[in-house]
Design a protein around this motif. Structure first.
Motif, PDB file in Angstrom:
ATOM      1  N   SER A  85      -1.505  74.445 -28.306  1.00 20.49           N
ATOM      2  CA  SER A  85      -1.289  73.598 -29.471  1.00 20.49           C
ATOM      3  C   SER A  85      -3.316  73.088 -29.994  1.00 20.49           C
ATOM      4  CB  SER A  85      -0.445  72.219 -29.109  1.00 20.49           C
ATOM      5  OG  SER A  85      -1.964  71.686 -28.222  1.00 20.49           O
ATOM      6  N   LYS A  86      -3.234  73.256 -31.247  1.00 18.60           N
ATOM      7  CA  LYS A  86      -4.674  72.596 -31.732  1.00 18.60           C
ATOM      8  C   LYS A  86      -4.764  72.009 -31.038  1.00 18.60           C
ATOM      9  CE  LYS A  86      -3.771  74.283 -36.288  1.00 18.60           C
ATOM     10  NZ  LYS A  86      -3.745  73.565 -38.458  1.00 18.60           N
ATOM     11  N   LYS A 145      -1.860  81.154 -28.201  1.00 19.92           N
ATOM     12  CA  LYS A 145      -2.651  80.095 -28.043  1.00 19.92           C
ATOM     13  C   LYS A 145      -1.528  78.942 -28.011  1.00 19.92           C
ATOM     14  CE  LYS A 145      -5.327  82.222 -31.698  1.00 19.92           C
ATOM     15  NZ  LYS A 145      -5.486  82.139 -32.954  1.00 19.92           N
ATOM     16  N   GLU A 148       3.880  73.973 -27.756  1.00 19.03           N
ATOM     17  CA  GLU A 148       2.914  72.909 -29.281  1.00 19.03           C
ATOM     18  C   GLU A 148       4.190  71.715 -28.835  1.00 19.03           C
ATOM     19  OE1 GLU A 148       1.446  73.030 -31.796  1.00 19.03           O
ATOM     20  OE2 GLU A 148       0.741  74.310 -31.428  1.00 19.03           O
ATOM     21  N   SER A 197      -8.561  72.002 -28.588  1.00 11.66           N
ATOM     22  CA  SER A 197      -9.701  71.624 -28.702  1.00 11.66           C
ATOM     23  C   SER A 197     -10.521  70.964 -27.877  1.00 11.66           C
ATOM     24  CB  SER A 197      -9.584  70.065 -30.024  1.00 11.66           C
ATOM     25  OG  SER A 197      -8.945  69.203 -28.903  1.00 11.66           O
TER      26      SER A 197
END
Length: 337
Positions: free
Chosen positions: A300-301, A298, A286, A305
């Motif tokens: 970070s978003k 996972k 993150e 993306s």
């Protein structure tokens, strides 16, 4: 006890000879090339959970020289680096020792650690190819950078920067020295300007219409998108994952190792185990826009993306063995001249 400060390269040189007392047994001492904002939240959480205080020396260069000078009296327990080349330098100079645990074995894929357990990856990053949006989305291979249709359209930082040296080493591992030299010569012929600046500066050059294609690590894209001034640069390019229809994209790492004369080995191993744990890997991802090395954690978003990608599964240790050959070929091609 180690001081928690940031050294510029100039201040570091002045202070390399300074004496530092070995910390108490409830401490762990870290020499770090990683910036404070990336690792201090992790160290604070580790201290909160274990009661072990983390003392850090932050530096931009000079770690191997300092360790060699300190010898067996060095207070360093853990070494954090920004790429594979610096880990290999420490290993080649016999400044590391093996560190083994079930946690490390289970968390780190084999391609991202030393065969003798002297170093481990903490995060991964892709050596991406950025392309101008005015070109549209392009399916790239690293090999395509030598195509004459890109003559005068490519920008890059110095070929001898560790990130590019690692890429050239991976090309040698894949294609051999002769073909890689030919590739380097053709890439040089396609450059829009002499190699210069940082990875971000190449994206800025695309925005300024100075070139159409550049090399750059994936996390720089995320950092630019989050920077008010630099976002316009990032908005002008696509981030492409190379070689997706064959061997996969070249991946480099940030990593860690245990110092050869670590005075607090148990605490050092505890910190290494913590840094590859799921919570720590998530925190790291993150913060630094890199990919967690631990499978199942996972990104970070924002990083997610950009889409999934296939990574080259060749061991980084195998690639790193070609580092010296890569430097020789860069000189033969006169890449930076």
């Amino acid at each position: 006890m180690l001081n928690k400060i940031w050294f510029s390269p100039f201040v570091l040189v002045a202070l390399l000879g300074a004496s530092i007392n070995v910390a108490a047994s409830d401490d762990v001492n870290v020499y770090s090339y990683r910036q404070p904002f990336l690792v201090e939240p992790l160290f604070n959480e580790f201290t909160k959970e274990t009661g072990i205080k983390v003392n850090v020396v932050f530096a931009k260069q000079g770690m191997a020289e300092r360790l060699a000078r300190e010898g067996e009296y060095s207070p360093a327990d853990i070494l954090l680096t920004t790429d594979i080349s610096r880990l290999i330098e420490l290993k080649e100079k016999d400044l590391l020792q093996a560190a083994e645990s079930t946690e490390l074995t289970e968390a780190i894929p084999a391609q991202y650690k030393a065969l003798d357990n002297t170093w481990y990856a903490l995060t991964t990053r892709v050596r991406n190819i950025y392309s101008a949006k005015r070109l549209g989305k392009i399916d790239f291979n690293y090999e395509d950078l030598a195509d004459e249709k890109y003559q005068g359209k490519i920008c890059t930082r110095s070929g001898k920067h560790p990130y590019n040296v690692a890429l050239v080493a991976s090309m040698i591992a894949e294609h051999g020295e002769a073909d890689t030299l030919t590739w380097l010569e053709k890439v040089k012929a396609n450059l829009a300007r002499k190699p210069q600046g940082s990875d971000r500066a190449q994206v800025q050059a695309i925005h300024q219409n100075l070139c159409d294609i550049s090399l750059g690590n994936s996390y720089y894209f995320g950092n630019m998108l989050k920077d008010e001034k630099q976002k316009v640069w990032a908005d002008a390019v696509y981030i492409n994952f190379p070689n997706q229809k064959n061997r996969g994209a070249h991946v480099n790492i940030s990593g860690m190792a245990m110092a050869k004369y670590a005075p607090n080995k148990a605490n050092a191993l505890a910190l290494m185990n913590f840094l590859v744990s799921e919570p720590a890997q998530k925190m790291y991802a993150e913060t630094n826009m890199e990919y967690p090395v631990r499978p199942g954690v996972k990104p970070s978003k924002l990083v997610a993306s950009w889409g999934q990608f296939k990574a080259d599964n060749l061991s980084l240790e195998v690639i790193a063995k070609q580092r010296k050959a890569a430097l020789i070929l860069l000189d033969k091609a006169q890449f930076d001249l």
